[in-house]
Structure formats: structure tokens, C-alpha cells
Design a protein around this motif. Structure first.
Motif, short mmCIF file in Angstrom:
data_model
loop_
_atom_site.label_atom_id
_atom_site.label_comp_id
_atom_site.label_asym_id
_atom_site.label_seq_id
_atom_site.Cartn_x
_atom_site.Cartn_y
_atom_site.Cartn_z
N ALA A 95 -5.83 7.99 5.67
CA ALA A 95 -4.68 8.47 4.89
C ALA A 95 -4.76 7.96 3.46
CB ALA A 95 -3.37 8.04 5.55
N TYR A 96 -5.05 6.66 3.28
CA TYR A 96 -5.18 6.08 1.93
C TYR A 96 -6.29 6.76 1.15
CZ TYR A 96 -1.92 2.18 2.16
OH TYR A 96 -0.79 1.43 2.19
N ALA A 97 -7.44 6.90 1.83
CA ALA A 97 -8.61 7.45 1.14
C ALA A 97 -8.32 8.84 0.60
CB ALA A 97 -9.80 7.48 2.10
N LEU B 264 -6.75 10.52 -3.64
CA LEU B 264 -7.70 11.37 -4.35
C LEU B 264 -7.31 12.84 -4.40
CD1 LEU B 264 -11.10 9.92 -3.09
CD2 LEU B 264 -10.04 9.63 -5.33
N ARG B 265 -6.56 13.30 -3.37
CA ARG B 265 -6.43 14.76 -3.27
C ARG B 265 -5.43 15.32 -4.28
NH1 ARG B 265 -1.85 16.72 -0.54
NH2 ARG B 265 -0.79 15.12 0.69
N GLY C 210 0.15 13.77 7.41
CA GLY C 210 1.02 13.98 6.26
C GLY C 210 0.31 13.68 4.95
N ALA C 211 -0.50 12.62 4.94
CA ALA C 211 -1.09 12.18 3.68
C ALA C 211 -2.43 12.85 3.40
CB ALA C 211 -1.28 10.67 3.70
N ALA C 212 -3.15 13.21 4.46
CA ALA C 212 -4.53 13.63 4.25
C ALA C 212 -4.71 15.15 4.19
CB ALA C 212 -5.44 13.06 5.33
N LEU C 213 -3.81 15.89 4.84
CA LEU C 213 -4.00 17.34 4.87
C LEU C 213 -3.79 17.93 3.48
CD1 LEU C 213 -2.05 18.43 8.07
CD2 LEU C 213 -4.51 18.45 7.73
N SER C 214 -4.60 18.93 3.14
CA SER C 214 -4.37 19.55 1.84
C SER C 214 -3.20 20.52 1.91
CB SER C 214 -5.64 20.22 1.31
OG SER C 214 -6.39 20.72 2.37
N LYS D 70 6.96 8.72 -11.85
CA LYS D 70 7.47 7.34 -11.93
C LYS D 70 6.29 6.38 -12.04
CE LYS D 70 11.82 8.49 -11.08
NZ LYS D 70 11.58 9.78 -11.77
N PRO D 71 6.51 5.26 -12.68
CA PRO D 71 5.38 4.31 -12.87
C PRO D 71 5.00 3.59 -11.57
CG PRO D 71 7.39 3.39 -13.74
CD PRO D 71 7.74 4.76 -13.30
N ARG D 72 4.60 4.35 -10.58
CA ARG D 72 4.12 3.75 -9.34
C ARG D 72 2.82 4.45 -8.96
NH1 ARG D 72 7.31 0.76 -10.45
NH2 ARG D 72 9.18 -0.02 -9.39
N SER D 73 1.82 3.68 -8.59
CA SER D 73 0.56 4.28 -8.21
C SER D 73 0.72 4.96 -6.85
CB SER D 73 -0.53 3.22 -8.12
OG SER D 73 -0.21 2.35 -7.06
N ARG D 74 -0.21 5.85 -6.54
CA ARG D 74 -0.14 6.53 -5.24
C ARG D 74 -0.28 5.53 -4.10
NH1 ARG D 74 -3.25 12.31 -5.37
NH2 ARG D 74 -2.38 13.06 -7.33
#
Lengths: 265, 266
Positions: free
Chosen positions: A254-256, A260-261, A179-183, A110-114
Motif C-alpha cells: 500500500a505504501y509503495a 507513487l501513483r 484502497g491505497a494501491a488500486l488505480s 495540505k502540507p502533509r506528505s502522502r
């Protein structure tokens, strides 16, 4: 704002269930306040002379259950525990569930950035957390109203409301971060569950053994302990800053990572 | 037997992790025992300065805590809390494993009835729980001896830990039932933590307000550990309640499991 509203709608039912359970617990506990106040206070005073371990095992926690605020204070930890479970797990699931349910491809085409997706999700969770804190304070007011004039206890209940919100946000922030940072986001829920559990055990340990006092910053349940809040009539400034730093730090991390991941597909 | 073995193999690492986790929690608390027994000495001296009536009142309840078992009964609440999460996790995953991996239709096309599958899975989880529990009981005994517990009343020690096993089975049964009542399990830890901590808090509040009706709701309070250590009394009706409700939950989970509509994987 589609994602924001979608998340809010998804968490409507759990939100109602949590509000109800916290309300029922608070009411069933406060209802008994009257019968407990008769007698027993002399012993409380005497036990205060005993070493901390013995006091903790006796269930003495430095709170005077003969007063409405002290009695409510005993319940603060129980409420915090439940709120922490809710906030932490919601935070972890908000972001991780897309990858666990294998819907992240659907969402990310969808046209939404992360950044946008993460922001809307975080905002939705934040709304739930804050609403739940407000509901808890309102329910607390109603539960204590029959024993004390509202203006006498308003200040204390609002303080505890602030304490709830801070503790919720700390666990929420850590949850979002997992939730956001773990691979491997499928482990996020497990990890936040472990964090809440370990924090609670550490809280108990510090209460039994004052030699562990140095570990207080490690458990958010200690930051705004009912005993300290009632004694100082304010939330500890140092711990408020620490809690704020944890919240901001984990959200930034979390954002960082999330922008990127590699997302699991 | 295939399913039984396979299930146990699936649970191997989970079991190992939980043995370590329970062991850690137990050792952390048991390590406080030496400091605790020092405090007991101080308390005894304090007690001597109190007027006789008060000394009598406090002395009675304090004497319960003066033994190792009294201390164990206290830390036991936190060990059962951890155990409850473990058992509920295992119960939740047991019947939902295939559903999560989308392999239900694969399993059900094999010439094994659902009843047999249910039996094998139940046997596997019960074995896993008994296994972890036995290791825990041995570790806890060793740690107690290591930290200078002295002689331990072995009958009371075993009964107390027996209650732990009963609790584990209860939470497993709850997990099984919940997994069958929900359409889909979104997150195992979220469910188990909410239920187990919720019931734990119910137990704490029931103890605070001393309300029998509420105690009934929390399996953590079916047996009051300190009462048992102090007077050797157990409320037998509550033990039966725990057994009966476990059986009822398992049967209910079974009834749903054998009739459940299984969605095919497309």
C-alpha cells in the motif's frame, strides 16, 4: 495528528453500532447455553463416526456444545465474520473515500506528505480494529460469566481475542492495500467485499469436503478455527506467521503504490 | 418506458456479473454432490450398527439428506446469502444512482412525476432480479442433472427456488428503504455486506439457540429449507411476514422518495 483524530471521530458512530450488535448477538446466544446442555450429547458422540460431509451438514463442527468453551466456540465464526466485514470495508474506505468523494485534492494540498497521510489513516483504523477486538473480548467475558468462573475461561477467551485481532488485521490490511494501491479506488470496497465473501464460502467448502484441506491457507477464517484453537490450547504458530506476513506485505505494498501513483481527481 | 429501459441498460453488466457469480457458487457446491452421495452410503452402513432406537432417531433426520433436494436445501443457504447481497446492492443503487452521479436535478426537470420515476425504476430492478433468478434456476437444474442428482421432485424444487425470489425482493426492498433513510450513501458494498451478513449471522444464531423470536428477525430463516424438503411444511405466517414487510419497506421508500428535498448541483 489532525488526520488521525478526524478519522477516529468519523468512525466513532459505526464503532458503537458494531460493538452493540456484536454484544447483542453474543448475549442472546450465550443466554441459551443452559437449556441446550441437557441431553443430546450421546448423539453428538455417535455422529462423530460419520463422514465429514454428513457431519458438516448436520451442523457438527467438532465442538462440544456441552461445555462453555465449546459452545462459545460455535459463536467464534459468527463473530469473526462480522469483525471481518467491518475491518475489511473500513480499511478499503479509509484511503479510497478521498478519491471517491473527490476530496483528495483538498487533502493533498495540505502540507502533509502522502506517507504521513497514509500512516495517520492506517493508525486510526488500527486503533478502531484493536478497540473492537478488546470490546469483543470484554463482552464475551460478561456473556459467559454466569456459567463459569472467569479464571477458568480467561485463557481461552484471550486466545480467541488474539484470533479475532489477527483475522481482523488480515482483512484490514488487504482492505487498506486495495484502497491505497488500486488505480481505480472506487472498486476497493467491492473487491474487499468479494474477498470476505469468497473466504467465507471457501471455509464452508473445506468443512464439507476434506479433500479441499490444501486450500486452508487461502481463507483467513480457517487460520484460527475454534476447533483447532480449543484442541491445541494455542493459536497455530504457522498461521500466525502467515497472517503476519499478509498484513505486513499488504501494508508495505500500500505504501509503495500510494506514494507513487496518480491520484484520481 | 425511457427510464425503465435506461435503468436496465445501466444494470446490464451488473446482472451479467451476478449470473456468473451465482453460477460459480452453485457449481462449486453442486460439484460436491457425487462425494456426498458416497458418504451417504457409508453413513447408511454405519447406521446399521447402531442400536434400534438411535437408528430410528438418526435415520429419520438422515433420510432427509439422502436425496438431492436435501443436499440442495443445505447449500441453498449460501446461495441465498450471495443473492441477498446482489438484491440489496440493486435496491440501494436504484434510487440513489442520480444522487451519486449528481444528476438528480437533471432527471427531475423532465416532465415525469417522481411517482412515475419510482414505478419505472422499481419495475426495472424487479425485472433484473427475476431475470437473474430465472437463469440461476435453469443453471442449477442443469448442474444438478450433470452431477448425477437423479430424479428431482420438481414441485419442491420450484417452491424452494420461489422462496429465493421472495428473499431477493425482500433484500431489494430493504436496500431501497435504507437508501432513502440515509442522507448519502458512502459505499454500497459496505452497507449491503453489513446488513446481509448481519442478518445471516442472526439466522445462524437463531438456529443454534432455537429461539422463535430471533428467527423472526432474519428473513434467511423465514422458511427452513431442510424442514420443507423433509416434511413439505412451510410456516405460512412467516411467508406472509416476508411479503408484508417487503411491501411496507417499498411503500416507506416511496413516501420518502416523493417528498425528499433534492439538493441542486452547484
Amino acid at each position: 495528528m489532525n488526520i488521525f483524530w478526524k478519522e477516529l471521530r468519523d468512525y466513532r458512530k459505526p464503532f458503537i453500532v458494531w460493538s452493540l450488535s456484536i454484544g447483542i448477538l453474543l448475549f442472546s446466544s450465550m443466554v441459551k447455553y443452559d437449556t441446550l446442555t441437557k441431553g443430546g450429547l450421546g448423539i453428538t458422540k455417535m455422529v462423530e463416526a460419520f463422514p465429514a460431509t454428513i457431519q458438516a451438514i448436520f451442523g457438527m463442527n467438532g465442538l462440544d456444545i456441552g461445555t462453555v468453551s465449546g459452545y462459545y466456540g460455535v459463536n467464534v465464526l459468527f463473530v469473526m465474520l462480522m469483525l471481518a466485514v467491518q475491518a475489511g470495508l473500513m480499511g478499503a474506505q479509509l484511503v479510497a473515500k478521498e478519491e471517491v468523494d473527490k476530496t483528495s485534492e483538498f487533502l493533498h494540498v495540505k502540507p502533509r506528505s502522502r506517507t504521513r497521510i497514509l500512516s495517520e489513516k492506517i493508525l486510526a483504523g488500527l486503533t478502531i480494529v484493536v478497540l473492537l477486538a478488546v470490546v469483543t473480548v470484554v463482552l464475551s467475558f460478561i456473556a459467559v460469566m454466569q456459567f463459569i468462573a472467569p479464571q477458568e475461561i480467561a485463557h481461552i477467551l484471550l486466545l480467541f481475542g488474539g484470533a479475532y485481532a489477527m483475522v481482523q488485521l488480515v482483512f484490514y490490511g488487504i482492505g487498506v492495500c486495495f484502497g491505497a494501491a488500486l488505480s481505480a479506488p472506487k472498486h476497493a470496497a467491492k473487491l474487499i467485499a468479494l474477498t470476505v465473501f469468497a473466504s467465507y464460502l471457501l471455509y464452508v467448502l473445506i468443512n464439507i469436503q476434506p479433500a479441499f484441506d490444501w486450500a486452508k491457507p487461502l481463507t483467513p477464517f480457517m487460520y484460527f478455527d475454534a476447533r483447532d484453537v480449543l484442541a491445541q490450547g494455542a493459536l497455530s504458530a504457522g498461521y500466525t506467521i502467515l497472517a503476519g506476513a499478509i498484513i505486513v506485505g499488504s501494508v508495505l505494498f500500500a505504501y509503495a503504490r500510494y506514494t507513487l501513483r496518480d491520484l484520481k481527481t | 418506458m425511457n427510464v425503465y429501459k435506461k435503468e436496465l441498460r445501466f444494470m446490464k453488466s451488473t446482472m451479467l456479473l451476478w449470473v456468473v457469480a451465482l453460477g460459480l457458487v452453485m457449481v462449486m457446491f453442486t460439484a460436491l454432490y457425487p462425494a456426498f452421495s458416497n458418504d451417504v452410503e457409508t453413513s447408511k452402513r454405519l447406521l446399521e450398527q447402531f442400536p434400534p432406537q438411535i437408528r430410528h432417531m438418526l435415520g429419520l433426520s438422515l433420510s432427509v439428506f439422502f436425496t438431492y433436494l436435501g443436499f440442495y436445501a443445505y447449500i441453498f443457504s449460501y446461495i441465498t446469502l450471495a443473492g441477498g447481497v446482489m438484491a440489496m446492492n440493486m435496491g440501494l443503487v436504484m434510487l440513489a444512482r442520480e444522487q451519486q452521479a449528481k444528476t438528480t436535478d437533471f432527471l427531475l426537470t423532465k416532465p415525469v412525476t417522481r411517482t412515475k420515476l419510482f414505478g419505472a425504476k422499481l419495475a426495472a430492478v424487479v425485472s433484473a432480479l427475476v431475470g437473474v433468478w430465472s437463469v440461476y434456476v435453469l443453471m442449477a437444474y442443469g448442474a444438478a442433472k450433470l452431477f448425477g442428482a437423479g430424479t428431482i421432485d420438481s414441485e419442491k424444487y420450484l417452491v424452494l427456488n420461489g422462496v429465493f425470489l421472495l428473499l431477493l425482493i425482500w433484500f431489494m426492498a430493504l436496500g431501497m428503504l435504507v437508501s432513502q433513510l440515509l442522507h448519502k450513501i458512502k459505499s454500497v458494498p459496505a452497507l449491503s455486506l453489513s446488513f446481509v451478513f448481519g442478518l445471516f449471522v442472526v439466522g445462524l444464531i437463531s438456529a443454534l439457540i432455537g429461539e422463535e423470536k430471533m428467527r423472526f428477525l432474519s428473513p434467511f430463516k423465514y422458511v427452513v429449507y431442510t424442514d420443507y424438503v423433509a416434511n413439505g411444511t412451510i410456516d405460512v405466517p412467516y411467508v406472509w411476514l416476508a411479503v408484508a414487510s417487503s411491501v411496507a419497506m417499498i411503500v416507506a421508500a416511496y413516501v420518502v422518495y416523493v417528498r425528499r428535498d433534492v439538493k441542486a448541483v452547484v
